[in-house]
Design an enzyme around this catalytic site. Structure first.
Site, short mmCIF file in Angstrom:
data_model
loop_
_atom_site.label_atom_id
_atom_site.label_comp_id
_atom_site.label_asym_id
_atom_site.label_seq_id
_atom_site.Cartn_x
_atom_site.Cartn_y
_atom_site.Cartn_z
N THR A 125 40.78 27.74 34.95
CA THR A 125 40.01 28.83 35.54
C THR A 125 38.80 29.18 34.69
OG1 THR A 125 40.13 31.21 35.96
CG2 THR A 125 41.69 30.37 34.36
N ASP A 126 37.80 29.78 35.33
CA ASP A 126 36.62 30.23 34.57
C ASP A 126 36.97 31.37 33.62
OD1 ASP A 126 37.00 32.21 36.50
OD2 ASP A 126 34.92 32.21 37.21
N GLU A 127 38.11 32.02 33.84
CA GLU A 127 38.46 33.18 33.00
C GLU A 127 38.71 32.79 31.55
OE1 GLU A 127 41.13 36.07 34.58
OE2 GLU A 127 40.46 35.71 36.62
N TYR A 150 46.79 36.55 30.93
CA TYR A 150 46.69 35.44 31.89
C TYR A 150 45.70 34.40 31.38
CZ TYR A 150 44.75 32.81 35.83
OH TYR A 150 44.27 31.81 36.63
N LYS A 154 46.14 30.43 30.14
CA LYS A 154 45.45 29.28 30.76
C LYS A 154 44.63 28.53 29.70
CE LYS A 154 45.39 28.32 34.58
NZ LYS A 154 46.31 27.45 35.39
N HIS A 276 39.09 44.70 31.50
CA HIS A 276 38.48 44.11 32.70
C HIS A 276 37.19 43.34 32.40
CE1 HIS A 276 37.50 45.17 37.19
NE2 HIS A 276 37.55 43.86 36.97
P1 NAD Z 1 49.46 31.43 43.35
O1 NAD Z 1 50.04 32.51 42.51
O2 NAD Z 1 49.09 31.72 44.76
O3 NAD Z 1 50.45 30.19 43.37
C1 NAD Z 1 51.13 29.72 42.23
C2 NAD Z 1 52.30 28.86 42.69
O4 NAD Z 1 52.93 28.34 41.54
C3 NAD Z 1 53.35 29.64 43.48
O5 NAD Z 1 53.76 28.90 44.61
C4 NAD Z 1 54.51 29.79 42.49
O6 NAD Z 1 55.78 29.85 43.11
C5 NAD Z 1 54.34 28.53 41.66
N1 NAD Z 1 54.89 28.66 40.29
C6 NAD Z 1 54.66 29.67 39.40
N2 NAD Z 1 55.34 29.43 38.26
C7 NAD Z 1 55.99 28.25 38.44
C8 NAD Z 1 56.85 27.47 37.62
N3 NAD Z 1 57.18 27.87 36.37
N4 NAD Z 1 57.34 26.32 38.10
C9 NAD Z 1 57.03 25.91 39.37
N5 NAD Z 1 56.24 26.60 40.18
C10 NAD Z 1 55.72 27.77 39.73
O7 NAD Z 1 48.20 30.90 42.54
P2 NAD Z 1 46.87 30.23 43.06
O8 NAD Z 1 45.85 31.28 43.27
O9 NAD Z 1 47.18 29.26 44.14
O10 NAD Z 1 46.43 29.44 41.75
C11 NAD Z 1 46.82 28.08 41.55
C12 NAD Z 1 46.24 27.58 40.24
O11 NAD Z 1 44.82 27.69 40.26
C13 NAD Z 1 46.68 28.38 39.03
O12 NAD Z 1 46.91 27.48 37.97
C14 NAD Z 1 45.52 29.30 38.72
O13 NAD Z 1 45.46 29.60 37.35
C15 NAD Z 1 44.35 28.45 39.15
N6 NAD Z 1 43.13 29.15 39.60
C16 NAD Z 1 43.21 30.11 40.58
C17 NAD Z 1 42.04 30.73 41.03
C18 NAD Z 1 42.08 31.77 42.12
O14 NAD Z 1 41.04 32.36 42.40
N7 NAD Z 1 43.18 32.01 42.78
C19 NAD Z 1 40.81 30.37 40.47
C20 NAD Z 1 40.78 29.40 39.47
C21 NAD Z 1 41.94 28.79 39.06
O1 TDX Z 2 43.06 46.18 43.58
C1 TDX Z 2 42.12 45.58 43.02
N1 TDX Z 2 40.95 46.25 42.83
C2 TDX Z 2 39.86 45.69 42.20
O2 TDX Z 2 38.83 46.34 42.04
C3 TDX Z 2 42.21 44.21 42.58
C4 TDX Z 2 43.48 43.43 42.78
C5 TDX Z 2 41.12 43.66 41.97
N2 TDX Z 2 39.99 44.37 41.76
C6 TDX Z 2 38.85 43.73 41.06
C7 TDX Z 2 39.21 43.09 39.74
C8 TDX Z 2 38.25 41.93 39.66
O3 TDX Z 2 37.02 42.38 39.10
O4 TDX Z 2 38.40 42.66 41.89
C9 TDX Z 2 38.01 41.52 41.10
C10 TDX Z 2 38.86 40.34 41.54
O5 TDX Z 2 40.20 40.61 41.15
P1 TDX Z 2 41.38 39.56 41.40
O6 TDX Z 2 41.40 39.19 42.84
O7 TDX Z 2 42.61 40.11 40.78
O8 TDX Z 2 40.84 38.27 40.64
P2 TDX Z 2 40.42 38.01 39.10
O9 TDX Z 2 41.05 38.98 38.19
O10 TDX Z 2 38.94 37.90 39.06
O11 TDX Z 2 41.12 36.58 38.87
C11 TDX Z 2 41.08 35.55 39.90
O12 TDX Z 2 40.13 34.60 39.65
C12 TDX Z 2 40.38 33.65 38.65
C13 TDX Z 2 42.45 34.92 40.11
O13 TDX Z 2 43.43 35.89 40.37
C14 TDX Z 2 42.82 34.05 38.95
O14 TDX Z 2 44.05 33.37 39.19
C15 TDX Z 2 41.75 33.03 38.74
O15 TDX Z 2 42.01 32.28 37.61
#
Ligand code: NAD
Ligand code: TDX
Length: 335
Positions: A125-127, A150, A154, A276
């Site tokens: 992730t970019d985080e 988190y 990562k 944040h």
């Molecule tokens: P998500 O939380 O929707 O899904 C995660 C999945 O992993 C779930 O199905 C969960 O059951 C499974 N899981 C968690 N722990 C596990 C374990 N120990 N063993 C097996 N399965 C397990 O997450 P997502 O948003 O789909 O993110 C997927 C990946 O992409 C993550 O690695 C996250 O860090 C990365 N990512 C997410 C975003 C985003 O915006 N959502 C952005 C950049 C990177």
């Molecule tokens: O209730 C909320 N109110 C609010 O203001 C929530 C849930 C979020 N926010 C803000 C926090 C962030 O600035 O919105 C922005 C986005 O929040 P999230 O959806 O929780 O995402 P973020 O924290 O940016 O992280 C996401 O992007 C990178 C994903 O959850 C990560 O898994 C990924 O790696």
């Protein structure tokens, strides 16, 4: 080709499974997921009977379960999506983030080496880069500076991948993507939380002053990028992926309310997330120039498409938002 997809019942993983079956016939998929609160097999209803698809419920940090799996199947590639993914949960319960995101990744790396998997793709992730001021972009060489449990987990996983490449010669690549949106996203994340709360005429909790910036990318564009990196990315490299699409949270929430024809009076400012990060913005020129990645979705269309998906899948998100999620919501927001 046989792929191991971990976390395939989550948001991005399930979209990736759909992409494989839609765009890459002949590829077989084993999906390993421990089905945490975020894992949902309903996301995969349309692939479950395909002969080339198999689901296994297991934890990637469970070494003996992974041994059993890797010794029985010869995978050409492992794509590691499995992780605890919500920043807010990592602030209240960091331990599970280390277990799944760090130890889980290490177990998979060991298995990939032992069972001679040709390719390992770590979905990061970019985080991991921390927070940006008002200008500038994350590039692949930006120093790691994670700020939440988190992102620290990562970043730790990324460093382990780097070490396995350097020390053991593992053929691995890392992707670092910005915020995703689209179908099947768990409604704890900003966009689906705001859409579904608005549809239930509930308050929309905006953290702090609402001026934090995120760079949004449609999940399908992310999945296409991951496929390209798996196929063509140079071993040992990191590829940033992003939408060049920065929004202040508040403007995005207002945009969603406009699409949904709901009043701005639903917006409620709540206590800021501790630590944040202020701004994320990705420079994705490396993946564009080296691998020819292109965006398919423009944001207005992608956002409308996503809103429509939540309108059309009310039972999906109502079920997800019931039960344990209610307790989490009350504790997190006290609304
Ligand atoms: P998500 O939380 O929707 O899904 C995660 C999945 O992993 C779930 O199905 C969960 O059951 C499974 N899981 C968690 N722990 C596990 C374990 N120990 N063993 C097996 N399965 C397990 O997450 P997502 O948003 O789909 O993110 C997927 C990946 O992409 C993550 O690695 C996250 O860090 C990365 N990512 C997410 C975003 C985003 O915006 N959502 C952005 C950049 C990177
Ligand atoms: O209730 C909320 N109110 C609010 O203001 C929530 C849930 C979020 N926010 C803000 C926090 C962030 O600035 O919105 C922005 C986005 O929040 P999230 O959806 O929780 O995402 P973020 O924290 O940016 O992280 C996401 O992007 C990178 C994903 O959850 C990560 O898994 C990924 O790696």
């Amino acid at each position: 080709m046989k792929l191991l997809i971990t976390g395939g019942a989550g948001f991005i993983g399930s979209n990736f499974v759909h992409l494989v079956f839609n765009d890459h016939p002949g590829v077989s998929v084993v999906n390993v997921d421990s089905l945490t609160y975020a894992g949902n097999l309903e996301n995969l209803k349309s692939v479950v009977n395909k002969p080339d698809y198999r689901f296994i419920k297991a934890d990637i940090a469970d070494r003996s379960a992974m041994e059993e799996l890797f010794s029985a199947e010869q995978f050409d590639a492992v794509i590691n999506f499995a992780a605890e993914s919500h920043v807010d949960r990592s602030i209240t319960e960091p331990e599970i983030f280390l277990k799944s995101n760090v130890f889980g990744t290490q177990v998979l790396l060991d298995m990939a080496l032992k069972y001679k998997v040709d390719r390992f793709v770590q979905i990061s992730t970019d985080e991991v880069y921390g927070s940006l001021p008002a200008t500038g972009y994350f590039v692949e060489t930006t120093p790691l500076a994670p700020n939440s449990p988190y992102s620290a987990s990562k970043a730790s996983a990324d460093l382990l991948v780097r070490a396995y490449i350097h020390t053991f010669g593992l053929n691995a690549v890392i992707t670092r993507c910005s915020n995703n949106y689209g179908p099947y996203q768990f409604p704890e994340k900003l966009i689906p939380l705001m859409i579904t709360n608005a549809l239930e005429a509930k308050q929309l909790p905006v953290y702090g002053d609402g001026m934090n910036v995120r760079d949004w990318l449609h999940v399908e564009d992310h999945c296409k990028a991951i496929w390209l990196v798996m196929e063509k990315g140079r071993t040992g490299e990191v590829y940033n992926i992003g939408g060049s699409n920065e929004w202040h949270n508040l403007d995005l929430v207002k945009e969603l309310l406009t699409i949904l024809n709901q009043p701005e009076s639903l917006i409620t400012y709540v206590k800021d997330r501790p630590g944040h990060d202020r701004r994320y913005a990705i420079d994705a020129s490396k993946i564009r120039n080296e691998l020819g990645w292109e965006l398919k979705y423009d944001f207005p269309a992608g956002l409308r498409h996503t809103v429509q998906w939540y309108l059309d899948h009310r039972t999906w998100w109502e079920r997800v938002k019931s039960g344990a999620y209610q307790e989490y919501y009350k504790k997190q927001y006290n609304l």
